[in-house]
Design a protein around this motif. Structure first.
Motif, PDB file in Angstrom:
ATOM      1  N   PRO A  75     -39.138  38.811 -32.603  1.00 40.08           N
ATOM      2  CA  PRO A  75     -39.964  40.025 -32.804  1.00 40.08           C
ATOM      3  C   PRO A  75     -41.451  39.787 -32.552  1.00 40.08           C
ATOM      4  CG  PRO A  75     -39.224  39.144 -34.913  1.00 40.08           C
ATOM      5  CD  PRO A  75     -38.506  38.379 -33.865  1.00 40.08           C
ATOM      6  N   VAL A  76     -41.921  38.556 -32.734  1.00 34.97           N
ATOM      7  CA  VAL A  76     -43.339  38.257 -32.501  1.00 34.97           C
ATOM      8  C   VAL A  76     -43.420  37.336 -31.283  1.00 34.97           C
ATOM      9  CG1 VAL A  76     -45.467  37.338 -33.464  1.00 34.97           C
ATOM     10  CG2 VAL A  76     -43.805  38.447 -34.977  1.00 34.97           C
ATOM     11  N   PRO A  77     -43.645  37.883 -30.108  1.00 34.09           N
ATOM     12  CA  PRO A  77     -43.649  37.053 -28.908  1.00 34.09           C
ATOM     13  C   PRO A  77     -44.841  36.120 -28.850  1.00 34.09           C
ATOM     14  CG  PRO A  77     -44.369  39.270 -28.395  1.00 34.09           C
ATOM     15  CD  PRO A  77     -43.912  39.304 -29.813  1.00 34.09           C
ATOM     16  N   SER A  78     -44.625  34.993 -28.188  1.00 34.55           N
ATOM     17  CA  SER A  78     -45.708  34.042 -28.002  1.00 34.55           C
ATOM     18  C   SER A  78     -46.718  34.592 -27.001  1.00 34.55           C
ATOM     19  CB  SER A  78     -45.143  32.716 -27.482  1.00 34.55           C
ATOM     20  OG  SER A  78     -46.189  31.860 -27.082  1.00 34.55           O
ATOM     21  N   ARG A  79     -47.978  34.232 -27.167  1.00 27.75           N
ATOM     22  CA  ARG A  79     -49.039  34.663 -26.253  1.00 27.75           C
ATOM     23  C   ARG A  79     -49.466  33.527 -25.319  1.00 27.75           C
ATOM     24  NH1 ARG A  79     -51.272  39.530 -27.390  1.00 27.75           N
ATOM     25  NH2 ARG A  79     -50.678  40.508 -29.362  1.00 27.75           N
ATOM     26  N   THR A  80     -48.609  32.507 -25.229  1.00 25.77           N
ATOM     27  CA  THR A  80     -48.914  31.382 -24.337  1.00 25.77           C
ATOM     28  C   THR A  80     -48.940  31.866 -22.887  1.00 25.77           C
ATOM     29  OG1 THR A  80     -47.816  29.860 -25.860  1.00 25.77           O
ATOM     30  CG2 THR A  80     -48.179  29.097 -23.585  1.00 25.77           C
TER      31      THR A  80
END
Length: 270
Positions: A67-72
């Motif tokens: 639900p909380v995607p990575s911002r990499t």
């Protein structure tokens, strides 16, 4: 000699429902088969890898599971891998590819030379090492086919060569661009007006092998097949003796007059 048949069902001519290359009857075609299998293994591995990666992405990184995607935005290791691995794959493909091209284009010392001339729409052949006789080879019309002769591939005068001998072919054209192609021998070379191209083959099995012009050369492009009969040395010597009489140079005007209605014969075969 007329009873010699192709070495196997998938060698010499297409077979029903065939999805693979024609059977190999020369060292070049055997190398093409090996290279094809090598490429197929690489392609399958790449497709499976991409499939696995897609499944991992769909399972692990869907909205429900993540639900909380990575911002990499960058990953040095991944970027190095997806740059270096394709380069290594291309290098692995290039090495056998160049080796195969060299095998095809580096002509060994020939035992026999056959000169091939493409016409609209038939082939002419000359044997400069065996008396320099010349003959035309036209497709056999449907109405004239004999039992065992394949439609659109059988010809009235077959090329005859000895088995296990290196045959150099010199290819040219009298009118437009043609292409001399024999799948079972791994041969495909353009016939260009005013230019002489060379290739070679070494037939390793007795039989009859068929090919076709593979360059769009006009309305009857599909009706100028190639047929090469591979025989023993003794049978070849006997055929040469007969051919010198049958295709004597003195009969050349009559030969061309006889083959004048090419378009009519081709039309009848359709």
């Amino acid at each position: 000699m007329s009873g010699v048949l192709p070495a196997s069902a998938d060698t010499g001519q297409p077979s029903p429902w065939q999805i693979n290359l024609q059977g190999a009857a020369s060292p070049v075609m055997e190398s093409i088969h090996s290279f094809h299998a090598f490429l197929l293994a690489i392609i399958v591995a790449v497709v499976l890898l991409v499939l696995v990666l897609l499944i991992v992405v769909m399972v692990k990184f869907n909205e429900k599971a993540n639900p909380v995607p990575s911002r990499t935005t960058h990953h040095t290791l991944i970027e190095v891998v997806w740059t270096v691995v394709p380069v290594l794959i291309l290098v692995a493909i290039a090495i056998p590819s160049f080796r195969l091209l060299f095998l095809q284009l580096d002509l060994p010392k020939a035992d026999l030379t056959v000169k091939v001339t493409g016409h609209q729409w038939y082939w002419s052949y000359e044997y400069p090492d065996n008396g320099a006789f010349t003959f035309d080879s036209l497709m056999v019309a449907d109405a004239d086919l004999q039992p065992g002769q394949p439609r659109l591939l059988a010809v009235d005068n077959e090329v005859v060569v000895p088995v296990n001998k290196i045959v150099r072919i010199q290819v040219t054209a009298a009118d437009v661009i043609h292409s001399f192609a024999l799948p079972s021998f791994g041969v495909k070379i353009d016939a260009l007006p005013g230019r002489l191209n060379e290739s070679w083959f070494q037939a390793t099995k007795e039989g009859v092998y068929y090919g076709q012009c593979s360059e769009l050369c006009g309305k009857d492009h599909a009706f100028m097949p190639i047929a090469i009969r591979v025989v023993s040395e003794a049978d070849f010597a006997g055929w040469v003796a007969e051919a010198k009489q049958k295709f004597a140079t003195a009969d050349e005007p009559a030969r061309f007059a006889q083959n004048e209605p090419v378009a009519g014969a081709v039309a009848a075969a359709r």
